[in-house]
Scaffold this motif. Sequence first.
Motif, PDB file in Angstrom:
ATOM      1  N   VAL A  56       0.842  -1.192   0.000  1.00 26.86           N
ATOM      2  CA  VAL A  56       0.000   0.000   0.000  1.00 26.86           C
ATOM      3  C   VAL A  56       0.878   1.244   0.000  1.00 26.86           C
ATOM      4  O   VAL A  56       0.624   2.213  -0.732  1.00 26.86           O
ATOM      5  CB  VAL A  56      -0.916   0.009   1.246  1.00 26.86           C
ATOM      6  CG1 VAL A  56      -1.718   1.283   1.298  1.00 26.86           C
ATOM      7  CG2 VAL A  56      -1.826  -1.197   1.221  1.00 26.86           C
ATOM      8  N   THR A  59       2.177   1.947  -3.414  1.00 25.07           N
ATOM      9  CA  THR A  59       1.180   2.550  -4.290  1.00 25.07           C
ATOM     10  C   THR A  59       0.992   4.019  -3.972  1.00 25.07           C
ATOM     11  O   THR A  59       0.939   4.858  -4.875  1.00 25.07           O
ATOM     12  CB  THR A  59      -0.171   1.849  -4.131  1.00 25.07           C
ATOM     13  OG1 THR A  59       0.024   0.467  -4.172  1.00 25.07           O
ATOM     14  CG2 THR A  59      -1.132   2.293  -5.211  1.00 25.07           C
ATOM     15  N   HIS A 316     -11.056  -8.393 -11.361  1.00 22.38           N
ATOM     16  CA  HIS A 316     -11.305  -8.886 -10.015  1.00 22.38           C
ATOM     17  C   HIS A 316     -12.767  -9.260  -9.819  1.00 22.38           C
ATOM     18  O   HIS A 316     -13.097 -10.307  -9.258  1.00 22.38           O
ATOM     19  CB  HIS A 316     -10.890  -7.814  -9.014  1.00 22.38           C
ATOM     20  CG  HIS A 316     -11.055  -8.224  -7.595  1.00 22.38           C
ATOM     21  ND1 HIS A 316     -10.133  -8.985  -6.931  1.00 22.38           N
ATOM     22  CD2 HIS A 316     -12.056  -8.022  -6.718  1.00 22.38           C
ATOM     23  CE1 HIS A 316     -10.547  -9.216  -5.708  1.00 22.38           C
ATOM     24  NE2 HIS A 316     -11.708  -8.639  -5.544  1.00 22.38           N
TER      25      HIS A 316
ATOM     26  N   LEU C 107      -9.222  -4.475  -2.171  1.00 23.16           N
ATOM     27  CA  LEU C 107      -8.555  -3.328  -2.764  1.00 23.16           C
ATOM     28  C   LEU C 107      -7.058  -3.572  -2.877  1.00 23.16           C
ATOM     29  O   LEU C 107      -6.434  -3.248  -3.889  1.00 23.16           O
ATOM     30  CB  LEU C 107      -8.819  -2.081  -1.903  1.00 23.16           C
ATOM     31  CG  LEU C 107      -8.506  -0.756  -2.607  1.00 23.16           C
ATOM     32  CD1 LEU C 107      -9.445  -0.567  -3.770  1.00 23.16           C
ATOM     33  CD2 LEU C 107      -8.636   0.397  -1.626  1.00 23.16           C
ATOM     34  N   ILE C 108      -6.494  -4.167  -1.835  1.00 26.95           N
ATOM     35  CA  ILE C 108      -5.060  -4.464  -1.878  1.00 26.95           C
ATOM     36  C   ILE C 108      -4.755  -5.443  -3.004  1.00 26.95           C
ATOM     37  O   ILE C 108      -3.752  -5.322  -3.709  1.00 26.95           O
ATOM     38  CB  ILE C 108      -4.569  -5.011  -0.523  1.00 26.95           C
ATOM     39  CG1 ILE C 108      -4.691  -3.929   0.541  1.00 26.95           C
ATOM     40  CG2 ILE C 108      -3.132  -5.477  -0.617  1.00 26.95           C
ATOM     41  CD1 ILE C 108      -4.152  -4.342   1.885  1.00 26.95           C
ATOM     42  N   GLU C 109      -5.662  -6.402  -3.206  1.00 31.78           N
ATOM     43  CA  GLU C 109      -5.419  -7.379  -4.266  1.00 31.78           C
ATOM     44  C   GLU C 109      -5.436  -6.714  -5.635  1.00 31.78           C
ATOM     45  O   GLU C 109      -4.564  -6.960  -6.488  1.00 31.78           O
ATOM     46  CB  GLU C 109      -6.499  -8.460  -4.193  1.00 31.78           C
ATOM     47  CG  GLU C 109      -6.161  -9.693  -4.995  1.00 31.78           C
ATOM     48  CD  GLU C 109      -7.186 -10.785  -4.782  1.00 31.78           C
ATOM     49  OE1 GLU C 109      -7.591 -10.966  -3.621  1.00 31.78           O
ATOM     50  OE2 GLU C 109      -7.571 -11.424  -5.770  1.00 31.78           O
ATOM     51  N   ASN C 111      -4.868  -3.652  -6.160  1.00 29.54           N
ATOM     52  CA  ASN C 111      -3.741  -2.751  -6.151  1.00 29.54           C
ATOM     53  C   ASN C 111      -2.455  -3.460  -6.538  1.00 29.54           C
ATOM     54  O   ASN C 111      -1.614  -2.925  -7.260  1.00 29.54           O
ATOM     55  CB  ASN C 111      -3.635  -2.177  -4.741  1.00 29.54           C
ATOM     56  CG  ASN C 111      -2.510  -1.218  -4.634  1.00 29.54           C
ATOM     57  OD1 ASN C 111      -2.349  -0.389  -5.494  1.00 29.54           O
ATOM     58  ND2 ASN C 111      -1.719  -1.350  -3.609  1.00 29.54           N
TER      59      ASN C 111
END
Lengths: 326, 334, 302
Positions: A56, A59, A316, C107-109, C111
Amino acid sequence: MNIIKARAPGPLTPSVSRARPWLRFRPTGAMSGRRVQRFRERAIESLLFLAAFSSVVVTVGLVGILAYESIPFFRRVPLSEFLTDRLWTPLFADPHFGILPLVAGTLVTTAVALVVAVPIGTITAIYLSEYAPHRMREAVKPFLELLTAVPTVVYGYFALLVVTPALQRLIPGLPGFSMLSAGLVIGIMIVPYVSSVSEDAMRAVPMAIREGSYAMGATRFQTAVRVVVPSALSGIAAAYVLGVSRAIGETMVVAIAAGMQPNLTWNPMEPAATITAFIVQVSLGDLPHGSVGYQSIFAAGLTLMAMTFVFNLAGHLLRRRFREVY
Amino acid sequence: MTKKRWLIVAVMVIITVVALWSGAGAQQGPVVRVDGSSTVFPVTEAVAEEFQKAKRGAVRVTVGISGTGGGFKKFCRGEIDLQDASRPILSEEMTACAKQGIRYYELPIAYDALTLAVNPSNSWVRSLTITDLKKMWEPAAQGKITRWNQVRPEWPDAPLKLFGAGADSGTFDYFTEAVVGKAKASRGDYTASEDDNSLVQGIAADKHALGYIPFAYFEPNKGKLKAVAIDGGKGPVMPSLDNVVRGTYTPLSRPLFIYVSAKSAARPEVKEFVNFYLRNAAKLAQQVKYLPLPERAYAIGQERFEKGETGTAFGGHAEVGLPVEEILKRQPKQ
Amino acid sequence: MGDLKTLITRRKRFDAGFRAAGLVATLVGVLILLALLVDLAADGLARVSWQFLTSYPSRFAAEAGILSAWVGTSLVMLITALAAVPLGVAAGVYLEEYARKTWLTDLIEINLANLAGVPSIVYGLMALGIFVYQLRLGQSILTAGLTLALLVLPIVIIASREAIRAVPGSIREAAYALGATKWQMVRDHLLPYSLGGIATGVIIGLSRAIGETAPLVTIGALAFIAFLPPAPWQPAFPFVSFEWVKSPFTVMPIQMFNWISRPQQEFHVNAAAAGLVLIAMTLVMNGLAVYLRYRFRRRVTW
């Protein structure tokens, strides 16, 4: 198996203390047993969390720097022009800042690469996992992975000096730089991303499931396609994600073999520039680092991240639908 | 192999590495840091190599290729001692340097001649005037000037295939300024490449091709390409060592520079390196197929360096077609 | 009955046909790699010599060598591997075993997939701002190693997650049933079996990193450096020196790129020779991972 450690410090038998002599010094009282273990578990969990959180942080760092450096650019160039202008010539005396040509270049090159890599990679993975003898599999797998080890500069020149002339013989009139040539070579380069990771996923499917299928009279092909692949779908999808990401982010091959001229076209047989090639061209070039031409690379990079985010979100959600639990 | 054998092999490998490394990397002398243009790099590399040999490794020189833009950024932050530049320093960079208090010497060190090359089987082009080139390359030509006879009616009615440098390079800036009159003003529909080797290849493969490449890339490929004489107003002149040094190949002879940080020049090793550079650039540039400046130019450069005359003669923007003596006659300003 | 027979024959034919197709697909990859290697070898193999491996760069193609380059690559990859592998595996373990399945983990995935697609040059630009300037690590081997580690991290994390996900739940449950704690289960039951997939991720990631040019040029890797980083030991206490991480450096792909951009053909031969050496270095680097993977995949008995 090391289940013995799960027991609280109990009787220290001679065999245990011989194998792990440090156990003779194990703590007692408040420092012993469940409490220490729980503390250790929490500590380990925190460490692992920090590791995951690092992604994170990365990013945030990337988006942060792209956004920060893009701000002066967007002050000079309105967003509407950025998104709708059909020319990208930020370095010319009469600059145009439409990102569409670069986006088109990126999409077409990636599409060509995927058309090559996905079929070849998937079929290779199925073959190696379900059909090939063990020796062959363990020999071919690292050899194919060597494809990722070839420096991208070599691939670029391979595309320019070998693939393009060969294609020019097949397709007369093909220009010396084209997205087709670059895309084909990128496709070959990412075959291991698709095949190796998919093959790992398929190997991990329990034999029992396969045997059940064979017991019902299915052929290897039916087992592979109807049973193994759906079970390994999560891993195969991850392999595709890695492959697509690599193709989108590829720089050198396109910079060398697809030409540097931004060109809004959906025809892969024309030269074009991708977002990545443009970023490399400018950041290593002779432009002064405060100019709007230089800042445009950050805006382009931000666009690329937005594009990949949209694709990955869609991917996803699709995967969510098809997740198999067994 | 058993674990013990692995251990023995590992220890032997480590011992060998220790022995070799201690032998090789023993020097710890001062370092002169250079970065900047990949065009100027071959000359600087040659000088650095000879300098290190002359000093027998007592002084070390490192050279990077971040590009003129990236190099100036580092230069104006005081991170490097010398900047290789294929263009003069521009106003944004001058401001950045001034902000950090970096004063600099601007020293021309070699010429690069932009050569217009055509395919050897091109029989109709003997020379080109600047007007011809402008007609071919100006922005208004985009999509319109696509055949040879549109430039000069006596030339054949054949497609005009253009090759040239990418828009981020100093070559592009200089060529457009010299030919079209305004830097970066160019048509967009030509085959652009960062890699001059692929331009050479492209021109050599197409009978109707025309492109501009640095002289250093024309020289080794003389068999595959044909150079065109350029008429800058005083008759057609071929790009060659003599014509460039004499200053008759205009306006396409562009000077290449090094910028030296005044603060770094206070260090003895940097001073020595710069003097060595100016004394030997003429010979070494030729070895790497670049073109030397006239003798006088290097002497003036050394004088300036001795006297401490910092600043640029260009005022923050490039100019084309100036012979080097003209540039050096001007008083450099910060 | 006849119906069933035709059905079976057709299926078997399909199966045989796919077997042939699979072989062809596999061979395509293998053959193209062979073509590339033969191409490189034809140009460069003759140039690979002791002199080539132990000389510094030079303007004379015949005297130029890759000593500073291969030493630089080795040191940079060492740091990359040390940084990326533990971090990546740890992150993969956390995300797969410990994290609760909320929208945040989703979200992390997403990302991570995003990060895998960011062009390497952007990592270089970010590293320039953060590592070189903010953290003052300078234009050094350490910065290069960390930059490449960031580049490789998403690949390792994604591959690790998939490898861990693929271990059947029965194994986890068996460990818990015997009283193991979560970490014990992960360490003793999960990781050994997922090591194969993790190794694949590491192999692919490091192979990519070793071939990168653009981000390293951005953070200040050199193209001409005629000396080696200082050795990691020193005569005084504590005998180990980390001076080498702060040293300027160059790497193999930069030398290759530099040489192939020159006009002289002899430099192109040098570039091809350097390419062969780089591929050999990658083989050595991946060798351990490949060996471990081979051993561990034999153990997968379910």
